[in-house]
Design a protein around this motif. Structure first.
Motif, PDB file in Angstrom:
ATOM      1  N   TRP A   1      49.296  54.583  54.770  1.00 46.04           N
ATOM      2  CA  TRP A   1      50.556  54.968  55.377  1.00 46.04           C
ATOM      3  C   TRP A   1      50.542  56.319  56.071  1.00 46.04           C
ATOM      4  CZ3 TRP A   1      53.992  51.916  56.943  1.00 46.04           C
ATOM      5  CH2 TRP A   1      54.279  50.717  56.271  1.00 46.04           C
ATOM      6  N   LEU A   2      49.507  57.107  55.934  1.00 43.75           N
ATOM      7  CA  LEU A   2      49.631  58.475  56.399  1.00 43.75           C
ATOM      8  C   LEU A   2      48.338  59.025  56.976  1.00 43.75           C
ATOM      9  CD1 LEU A   2      51.208  61.173  56.556  1.00 43.75           C
ATOM     10  CD2 LEU A   2      50.422  61.661  54.239  1.00 43.75           C
ATOM     11  N   ALA A   3      48.430  59.563  58.175  1.00 43.02           N
ATOM     12  CA  ALA A   3      47.421  60.449  58.737  1.00 43.02           C
ATOM     13  C   ALA A   3      48.169  61.704  59.163  1.00 43.02           C
ATOM     14  CB  ALA A   3      46.717  59.810  59.933  1.00 43.02           C
ATOM     15  N   LEU A   4      47.747  62.842  58.676  1.00 46.93           N
ATOM     16  CA  LEU A   4      48.442  64.107  58.939  1.00 46.93           C
ATOM     17  C   LEU A   4      47.461  65.061  59.611  1.00 46.93           C
ATOM     18  CD1 LEU A   4      50.939  65.960  58.560  1.00 46.93           C
ATOM     19  CD2 LEU A   4      49.929  66.673  56.376  1.00 46.93           C
ATOM     20  N   VAL A   5      47.847  65.577  60.771  1.00 50.42           N
ATOM     21  CA  VAL A   5      47.028  66.543  61.509  1.00 50.42           C
ATOM     22  C   VAL A   5      47.866  67.789  61.754  1.00 50.42           C
ATOM     23  CG1 VAL A   5      45.807  67.001  63.665  1.00 50.42           C
ATOM     24  CG2 VAL A   5      45.617  64.764  62.566  1.00 50.42           C
ATOM     25  N   SER A   6      47.348  68.931  61.350  1.00 46.60           N
ATOM     26  CA  SER A   6      48.078  70.188  61.518  1.00 46.60           C
ATOM     27  C   SER A   6      47.212  71.203  62.242  1.00 46.60           C
ATOM     28  CB  SER A   6      48.524  70.750  60.157  1.00 46.60           C
ATOM     29  OG  SER A   6      47.414  70.957  59.300  1.00 46.60           O
ATOM     30  N   THR A   7      47.837  72.035  63.069  1.00 45.58           N
ATOM     31  CA  THR A   7      47.134  73.079  63.796  1.00 45.58           C
ATOM     32  C   THR A   7      47.640  74.438  63.313  1.00 45.58           C
ATOM     33  OG1 THR A   7      48.744  72.908  65.595  1.00 45.58           O
ATOM     34  CG2 THR A   7      46.701  71.689  65.829  1.00 45.58           C
ATOM     35  N   HIS A   8      46.719  75.398  63.248  1.00 44.78           N
ATOM     36  CA  HIS A   8      47.028  76.708  62.657  1.00 44.78           C
ATOM     37  C   HIS A   8      46.418  77.804  63.524  1.00 44.78           C
ATOM     38  CE1 HIS A   8      48.080  74.320  59.111  1.00 44.78           C
ATOM     39  NE2 HIS A   8      46.960  73.667  59.355  1.00 44.78           N
ATOM     40  N   SER A   9      47.277  78.574  64.164  1.00 46.98           N
ATOM     41  CA  SER A   9      46.834  79.685  64.986  1.00 46.98           C
ATOM     42  C   SER A   9      46.956  80.986  64.212  1.00 46.98           C
ATOM     43  CB  SER A   9      47.670  79.763  66.276  1.00 46.98           C
ATOM     44  OG  SER A   9      47.531  78.581  67.040  1.00 46.98           O
ATOM     45  N   ASP A  10      46.214  81.979  64.646  1.00 45.73           N
ATOM     46  CA  ASP A  10      46.217  83.281  63.982  1.00 45.73           C
ATOM     47  C   ASP A  10      47.633  83.834  63.895  1.00 45.73           C
ATOM     48  OD1 ASP A  10      45.064  85.559  62.806  1.00 45.73           O
ATOM     49  OD2 ASP A  10      45.014  86.600  64.732  1.00 45.73           O
ATOM     50  N   GLY A  11      48.075  84.186  62.682  1.00 43.61           N
ATOM     51  CA  GLY A  11      49.402  84.744  62.467  1.00 43.61           C
ATOM     52  C   GLY A  11      50.462  83.736  62.093  1.00 43.61           C
ATOM     53  N   ASP A  12      50.172  82.431  62.295  1.00 46.87           N
ATOM     54  CA  ASP A  12      51.141  81.393  61.942  1.00 46.87           C
ATOM     55  C   ASP A  12      50.852  80.857  60.544  1.00 46.87           C
ATOM     56  OD1 ASP A  12      52.284  81.653  64.444  1.00 46.87           O
ATOM     57  OD2 ASP A  12      51.090  80.033  65.323  1.00 46.87           O
ATOM     58  N   ALA A  13      51.706  79.944  60.085  1.00 50.04           N
ATOM     59  CA  ALA A  13      51.464  79.288  58.800  1.00 50.04           C
ATOM     60  C   ALA A  13      50.090  78.631  58.824  1.00 50.04           C
ATOM     61  CB  ALA A  13      52.549  78.249  58.538  1.00 50.04           C
ATOM     62  N   CYS A  14      49.337  78.811  57.740  1.00 51.33           N
ATOM     63  CA  CYS A  14      47.934  78.413  57.739  1.00 51.33           C
ATOM     64  C   CYS A  14      47.735  77.078  57.008  1.00 51.33           C
ATOM     65  CB  CYS A  14      47.082  79.510  57.105  1.00 51.33           C
ATOM     66  SG  CYS A  14      47.189  79.574  55.299  1.00 51.33           S
ATOM     67  N   ALA A  15      46.456  76.692  56.864  1.00 53.65           N
ATOM     68  CA  ALA A  15      46.129  75.448  56.162  1.00 53.65           C
ATOM     69  C   ALA A  15      46.547  75.511  54.698  1.00 53.65           C
ATOM     70  CB  ALA A  15      44.637  75.173  56.275  1.00 53.65           C
ATOM     71  N   GLY A  16      46.555  76.707  54.101  1.00 57.15           N
ATOM     72  CA  GLY A  16      47.039  76.847  52.730  1.00 57.15           C
ATOM     73  C   GLY A  16      48.528  76.613  52.622  1.00 57.15           C
ATOM     74  N   CYS A  17      49.278  76.977  53.654  1.00 55.23           N
ATOM     75  CA  CYS A  17      50.713  76.690  53.675  1.00 55.23           C
ATOM     76  C   CYS A  17      50.964  75.184  53.754  1.00 55.23           C
ATOM     77  CB  CYS A  17      51.374  77.388  54.866  1.00 55.23           C
ATOM     78  SG  CYS A  17      51.339  79.191  54.822  1.00 55.23           S
ATOM     79  N   ALA A  18      50.120  74.477  54.525  1.00 54.13           N
ATOM     80  CA  ALA A  18      50.278  73.029  54.686  1.00 54.13           C
ATOM     81  C   ALA A  18      49.792  72.257  53.468  1.00 54.13           C
ATOM     82  CB  ALA A  18      49.527  72.561  55.926  1.00 54.13           C
ATOM     83  N   HIS A  19      48.758  72.787  52.781  1.00 55.59           N
ATOM     84  CA  HIS A  19      48.151  72.105  51.627  1.00 55.59           C
ATOM     85  C   HIS A  19      48.031  73.111  50.482  1.00 55.59           C
ATOM     86  CE1 HIS A  19      47.050  68.747  54.309  1.00 55.59           C
ATOM     87  NE2 HIS A  19      46.728  69.684  55.174  1.00 55.59           N
ATOM     88  N   PRO A  20      49.145  73.442  49.806  1.00 54.93           N
ATOM     89  CA  PRO A  20      49.137  74.552  48.849  1.00 54.93           C
ATOM     90  C   PRO A  20      48.593  74.215  47.471  1.00 54.93           C
ATOM     91  CG  PRO A  20      51.351  73.665  49.060  1.00 54.93           C
ATOM     92  CD  PRO A  20      50.508  72.938  50.075  1.00 54.93           C
ATOM     93  N   THR A  21      48.425  72.949  47.143  1.00 55.83           N
ATOM     94  CA  THR A  21      47.940  72.596  45.808  1.00 55.83           C
ATOM     95  C   THR A  21      46.709  71.708  45.912  1.00 55.83           C
ATOM     96  OG1 THR A  21      49.447  70.682  45.706  1.00 55.83           O
ATOM     97  CG2 THR A  21      50.234  72.769  44.770  1.00 55.83           C
ATOM     98  N   ASP A  22      45.797  71.875  44.953  1.00 55.97           N
ATOM     99  CA  ASP A  22      44.587  71.073  44.932  1.00 55.97           C
ATOM    100  C   ASP A  22      44.919  69.652  44.502  1.00 55.97           C
ATOM    101  OD1 ASP A  22      42.004  70.275  45.061  1.00 55.97           O
ATOM    102  OD2 ASP A  22      41.288  71.477  43.368  1.00 55.97           O
ATOM    103  N   SER A  23      44.150  68.703  44.976  1.00 57.66           N
ATOM    104  CA  SER A  23      44.340  67.299  44.617  1.00 57.66           C
ATOM    105  C   SER A  23      43.704  67.024  43.265  1.00 57.66           C
ATOM    106  CB  SER A  23      43.716  66.403  45.685  1.00 57.66           C
ATOM    107  OG  SER A  23      43.668  65.074  45.267  1.00 57.66           O
ATOM    108  N   ASP A  24      44.334  66.162  42.480  1.00 64.13           N
ATOM    109  CA  ASP A  24      43.776  65.785  41.181  1.00 64.13           C
ATOM    110  C   ASP A  24      43.303  64.332  41.182  1.00 64.13           C
ATOM    111  OD1 ASP A  24      46.212  64.551  41.327  1.00 64.13           O
ATOM    112  OD2 ASP A  24      46.959  65.255  39.388  1.00 64.13           O
ATOM    113  N   VAL A  25      42.928  63.849  42.382  1.00 65.96           N
ATOM    114  CA  VAL A  25      42.467  62.463  42.500  1.00 65.96           C
ATOM    115  C   VAL A  25      41.157  62.297  41.747  1.00 65.96           C
ATOM    116  CG1 VAL A  25      41.671  60.685  44.088  1.00 65.96           C
ATOM    117  CG2 VAL A  25      43.615  62.126  44.704  1.00 65.96           C
ATOM    118  N   ASP A  26      41.104  61.268  40.915  1.00 71.59           N
ATOM    119  CA  ASP A  26      39.894  60.984  40.138  1.00 71.59           C
ATOM    120  C   ASP A  26      39.284  59.680  40.629  1.00 71.59           C
ATOM    121  OD1 ASP A  26      37.923  61.039  38.213  1.00 71.59           O
ATOM    122  OD2 ASP A  26      39.166  60.074  36.693  1.00 71.59           O
ATOM    123  N   GLY A  27      38.031  59.720  41.040  1.00 69.86           N
ATOM    124  CA  GLY A  27      37.362  58.510  41.501  1.00 69.86           C
ATOM    125  C   GLY A  27      37.497  58.322  43.003  1.00 69.86           C
ATOM    126  N   GLU A  28      37.125  57.136  43.479  1.00 70.67           N
ATOM    127  CA  GLU A  28      37.134  56.858  44.907  1.00 70.67           C
ATOM    128  C   GLU A  28      38.561  56.826  45.450  1.00 70.67           C
ATOM    129  OE1 GLU A  28      34.983  53.217  45.374  1.00 70.67           O
ATOM    130  OE2 GLU A  28      33.095  54.278  45.733  1.00 70.67           O
TER     131      GLU A  28
END
Length: 453
Positions: A348-375
């Motif tokens: 259901w989802l493909a997410l593409v984000s762009t991050h320029s110097d001084g703007d919200a960064c990739a950490g802002c877009a993805h602030p928590t680590d994934s806990d996916v286990d397995g494939e």
């Protein structure tokens, strides 16, 4: 027997996705259903119809090659109803000079048991390219321009003659989703589990999908993208490089970071993937598809904070497709002036984000680590959409264009609806793990004793 086991492993993530998303079954919960899913995929046939006129352009040929690959990577049989034309430009990972022969050779070196070529089986779905003609049921027509496409039941008098292949590649991704739905109908019949006629997983020939990826500055002129670092040789960024290789007027130099080796389970979604690549380093394999105009070099290592400190800065421009979220943070801490992150989730989802110097960064877009286990459940056309939008973002960036929105969310199985493609803002996140400048400003304004307005 070994071939059967290889087929099971190569399609394991697609089977898991269908069991989870369509039938609401957890991994291993219903082995019988999982066997039915595999059988349903293998027994589905999609015919692709194209005549000489519609294969006389590089974009028309690119559409057929991408569509056949995306469908066959799901284990679905592909019948080619078209002449064996000479390839105008190279179409990696195909080898050879003629379309049908190259596709048949490719089928023998991808998902075990893949069939691309002639077939006497009944068609579950027919995709007709441009003004090509076919008499029979269950068909969609796929038409398009340089940057757009339409997928619908109505016949077209317009041949596929576009110069730029982006509309063709995006159209192939949309048509592959219909092949996926056709296979779900087969699986439903085999398993005895019905699909609602209103379900987004059911084929509906009244649906119309129109997508326009154009921009006033996106033309067929030559584009120099410069030095680009690519973090991950995975499905998303390899899809981006696959698309870039089909843009004959794009020039650039790409350095790919990845220490992973290619596995059978990657074959369900890697556009450059061949079974003969299994066991090889992914970034080294990708570097073999470079050209003098689009150079690709390999760094067979995992990009981390330690790598950045030891070897120096990244290029100012970075594409990121790595699954591990902390690696996205590491890229952002290395402070490229611009980076584009591609991510996917199930069907259901493909997410593409762009991050320029001084703007919200990739950490802002993805602030928590994934806990996916397995494939992770995956399917071919979802990763491909993420790659397409990475390419679009990169081309606009090379032209100095600020994107319409820093985040684009694509629903690959729901493109016919109002929310098939959403452009969204990206505010700085006070909980950003990178502690980028934009997030620190938010934190300081909201701290006790500070004016939060």
């Amino acid at each position: 027997m070994a071939k059967d086991l290889g087929a099971d492993e190569s399609l394991a993530r697609t089977v898991l996705l269908i069991a989870n998303d369509v039938f609401n079954r957890a991994r291993g919960e219903d082995p019988g259903l999982e066997r039915d899913i595999l059988k349903g995929l293998r027994s589905t046939t999609v015919r692709i119809v194209a005549n000489d006129i519609n294969l006389s352009s590089h974009s028309g040929q690119s559409c057929v090659v991408a569509l056949a690959g995306l469908i066959a990577m799901m284990g679905i049989r592909v019948t080619l109803d078209m002449p064996n034309v000479h390839l105008i430009h190279s179409q990696p990972p195909l080898r050879g000079t003629h379309l049908l022969e190259a596709l048949e050779e490719y089928a023998a070196d991808m998902v075990p048991g893949a069939v691309i070529g002639a077939s006497n089986t009944t068609d579950d779905l027919v995709i007709v390219l441009g003004s090509s003609l076919f008499v029979g049921p269950n068909q969609f027509t796929l038409t398009g321009t340089d940057w757009s496409f339409e997928l619908s039941q109505r016949p077209s008098g317009s041949p596929w003659t576009a110069e730029v292949a982006i509309g063709a590649l995006a159209g192939a991704a949309a048509a592959a989703a219909e092949a996926f739905r056709a296979a779900l109908g087969r699986i439903s019949g085999i398993s005895g589990i019905p699909l609602s006629s209103q379900s987004p997983y059911s084929v509906d020939f009244n649906r119309v999908v129109r997508v326009d990826l154009g921009h006033p500055l996106l033309k067929s002129d030559a584009v120099e993208v410069g030095e680009v670092d690519v973090v991950s040789a995975g499905a998303i960024t390899s899809a981006a490089l696959y698309c870039l290789r089909r843009l004959v007027n794009v020039h650039g130099r790409f350095r790919v970071f990845d220490n992973d080796t290619f596995e059978l389970s990657n074959l369900n979604r890697y556009m450059f993937g061949r079974r003969s690549d299994v066991g090889n380093n992914k970034s080294i394999a990708l570097s073999g598809y470079g050209t003098p105009k689009l150079m690709i070099t390999s760094e067979p290592v995992m990009f981390t904070d330690e790598w950045a400190r030891e070897y120096g800065p990244l290029s100012p421009t970075v594409l990121v497709g790595v699954d591990q979220i902390p690696s996205r943070w590491a890229v952002q801490r290395a402070a490229p002036l611009w980076c584009c992150v591609g991510a996917t989730s199930h069907v259901w989802l493909a997410l593409v984000s762009t991050h320029s110097d001084g703007d919200a960064c990739a950490g802002c877009a993805h602030p928590t680590d994934s806990d996916v286990d397995g494939e992770i459940p995956t399917v071919s056309f979802v990763s491909f959409w993420a790659g397409i939008f990475q390419v679009r973002a990169l081309l606009l960036h090379a032209m100095g264009v600020v994107p319409e929105s820093p985040q684009v969310l694509v629903a690959p199985a729901g493109l016919y609806g109002d929310y098939g493609i959403l452009q969204m803002g990206l505010p700085p996140n006070a909980d950003c793990p990178v502690k980028c400048h934009a997030s620190r400003l938010v934190t300081s304004r909201s701290a006790p004793g500070k004016d939060a307005t």
